[in-house]
Write an enzyme that holds these catalytic residues in place. Structure first.
Site, mmCIF file in Angstrom:
data_model
loop_
_atom_site.group_PDB
_atom_site.id
_atom_site.type_symbol
_atom_site.label_atom_id
_atom_site.label_comp_id
_atom_site.label_asym_id
_atom_site.label_seq_id
_atom_site.Cartn_x
_atom_site.Cartn_y
_atom_site.Cartn_z
ATOM 1 N N LYS A 132 0.860 -1.195 0.000
ATOM 2 C CA LYS A 132 0.000 0.000 0.000
ATOM 3 C C LYS A 132 0.883 1.228 0.000
ATOM 4 C CE LYS A 132 -4.428 1.009 0.164
ATOM 5 N NZ LYS A 132 -5.584 0.191 -0.263
ATOM 6 N N ASP A 191 -7.056 4.430 -4.389
ATOM 7 C CA ASP A 191 -7.717 4.268 -3.092
ATOM 8 C C ASP A 191 -8.326 5.643 -2.800
ATOM 9 O OD1 ASP A 191 -7.793 2.182 -0.686
ATOM 10 O OD2 ASP A 191 -7.497 4.130 0.237
#
Ligand code: NDP
Ligand code: 2IT
Length: 447
Positions: free
Chosen positions: A128, A168
């Site tokens: 991430k 995201d």
């Protein structure tokens, strides 16, 4: 040492090594607590110190992101990429741009991603990234300059077979485009290094819709098992971003009625059913606040503050905004109003005490790492298409997504039952995700 003691000692070390990273602690604790019976039956995981290794990211990158705003002023943000686990494939996971981003948020998201990606059945490790950059109120030009600076550093660490980021919170098609352009320019290669790309330059059909659609597909499967369906159900969806919008679209296609949506300022309640075209126009095109909806549809009411959305009576709730947005008070309100299913479109939107309350009160609870896996699943399909140098039809990608979500439901259901926690999908998802990663780590030696 007993499995419980092993788990306690690993968690103690996580607290000590990662001070102040409360979201990361929360995500790790939930997974570790699910694994007692698995460790009891598989002492080889303890012997090989799998838990100690799985909670430690393989690599953490943190970097300066300098850029110049429209007034000619120098701005400095902080960039992150956490390459958490490559046990079952290249690192894969989104990039978040939001002022609340710090290392603890990126680590929690990277950790979750490891198990989520495993659940999809595709060959993807977990990672991430993100930045504390706030895209709100910035011009396209400023967003481009920021993205270019961010990618100037990130491009040294990623690659189509190494680490493949995606979107995201705060990162959608526009930002992926700017980052792809900069990667291509610096590295001089046109490859599938990012997913969520535009359809003209290597993107996959259904990726935009995938997280929201996948969320609704897995809930639909759960309802089907109970002899039920979305038809005629009242649904509340928090958030009004990518995940929320396409969850609402699919609920409406399946005959459900969505009566409330939100953003970080407040929520709208429209008893006649949310008009999604208006939300898309406001959010995807004009980048405005959800409050504006009430100026267009007089049937709707706006309430300041987003937590109040859980007081809206519904059969199904889909928290799809951000972490810890549904707390114990929200869970109590949902239970009192007869809500029967909660499925997480966002990552970790439900606090641990709220999740406990829902499960104790027989609300079917689908955790994010299973319920929102459709997004990364179609990212995996985008990678497959890029490798083939070919693009699938919408129907094919959508059918594959549906199939993956149905399989995730079956797998987490079976894992929960096998390890003595029937109906507890948190335990089921954590175990089913973990076992595949742990066995791959065993096979690959101490790395
Ligand atoms: P978007 O940026 O498109 O939308 C985010 C939405 O959540 C907006 O409505 C935003 O409101 C709201 N929100 C964000 N932060 C907060 C906050 N701190 N408090 C209250 N509301 C907030 O992001 P996505 O829809 O892509 O992501 C939503 C969630 O889904 C995240 O948890 C993400 O990690 C998760 N997710 C996303 C996937 C994807 O493919 N995009 C895949 C799997 C999970 P506002 O506009 O006011 O900021
Ligand atoms: O949380 C997530 O799964 C995402 N933001 C999507 C990740 C991806 O690589 O598509």
């Amino acid at each position: 040492m007993s499995s419980k003691k092993v788990i306690e000692s690993v968690y103690e070390l996580v607290l000590k090594r990662n001070p102040g990273e409360s979201e990361f602690h929360q995500a790790v604790k939930e997974v570790l607590d699910s694994l007692v019976t698995v460790l009891d039956e598989n002492p080889q995981y303890i012997e090989a110190r799998i838990l100690d290794r799985i909670v430690e990211p393989e690599r953490v990158l943190m970097f300066r992101v300098p850029w110049v705003d429209d007034n000619g002023k120098v701005q400095v943000n902080r960039g992150f990429r956490v390459q958490f686990s490559s046990a079952i494939g290249p690192y894969k996971g989104g990039i978040r741009f939001h002022p609340s981003v710090y290392l603890g948020i990126i680590k929690f998201l990277g950790f979750e991603q490891v198990f989520k990606n495993s659940l999809t059945g595709l060959m993807m490790g977990g990672g991430k990234g993100g930045s504390d950059f706030d895209p709100k109120g910035k011009s396209d030009n400023e967003v481009m300059h920021f993205c270019q600076s961010f990618m100037t550093e990130l491009c040294k660490h990623i690659g189509a077979d190494t680490d493949v980021p995606a979107g995201d919170i705060g990162v959608g098609g526009r930002e992926i485009g700017f980052m792809f352009g900069q990667y291509k320019r610096i590295r001089n290669e046109f490859v599938g290094v990012l997913t969520g790309k535009g359809l003209n330059w290597g993107g996959s059909l259904v990726r935009t819709e995938a997280t929201g659609y996948g969320l609704v597909y897995i809930v639909d499967e759960l309802l089907k098992e109970k002899g039920d369906s979305f038809d005629g159900k009242t649904v509340v969806v928090s958030g009004s971003g990518n995940v929320a919008i396409y969850a609402v679209e699919k609920v409406q296609q399946l005959g459900g009625k969505v009566v409330a949506m939100s953003d970080s300022n407040g929520f709208i309640y429209d008893p006649q059913g949310i008009k999604l075209d208006t939300v898309k126009q406001l959010k995807e095109v004009e980048r405005k606040r959800i409050k504006e909806y009430t100026a267009i549809h007089k049937s709707a009411k706006y309430t300041e503050g987003c937590a109040g959305i859980w007081n809206v009576k519904c059969d199904i709730a889909l928290p799809s905004a951000t972490q810890n947005e549904l707390d114990a008070a929200g869970a109590k309100a949902l239970i009192k109003n007869g809500c029967k299913v909660v499925a997480e479109g966002a990552n970790m939107p439900t606090t641990p005490d709220a999740a406990d309350l829902l499960i104790e009160n027989k609300v079917a609870f689908l955790p994010g790492k299973a319920a929102n896996a459709g997004g990364v699943a179609v990212s995996g399909l985008e990678m497959a298409q890029n490798s083939q140098r070919y693009a699938w039809t919408f129907e094919r990608a959508d059918a594959e997504l549906k199939n993956i979500m149905v399989n995730i439901y079956k797998n987490i259901n079976a894992a929960a039952e096998k390890y003595g926690a029937k109906g507890n999908y948190i335990v089921g998802a954590n175990i089913a995700g973990f076992v595949k990663v742990a066995d791959s780590m065993l096979a690959q030696g101490v790395v």
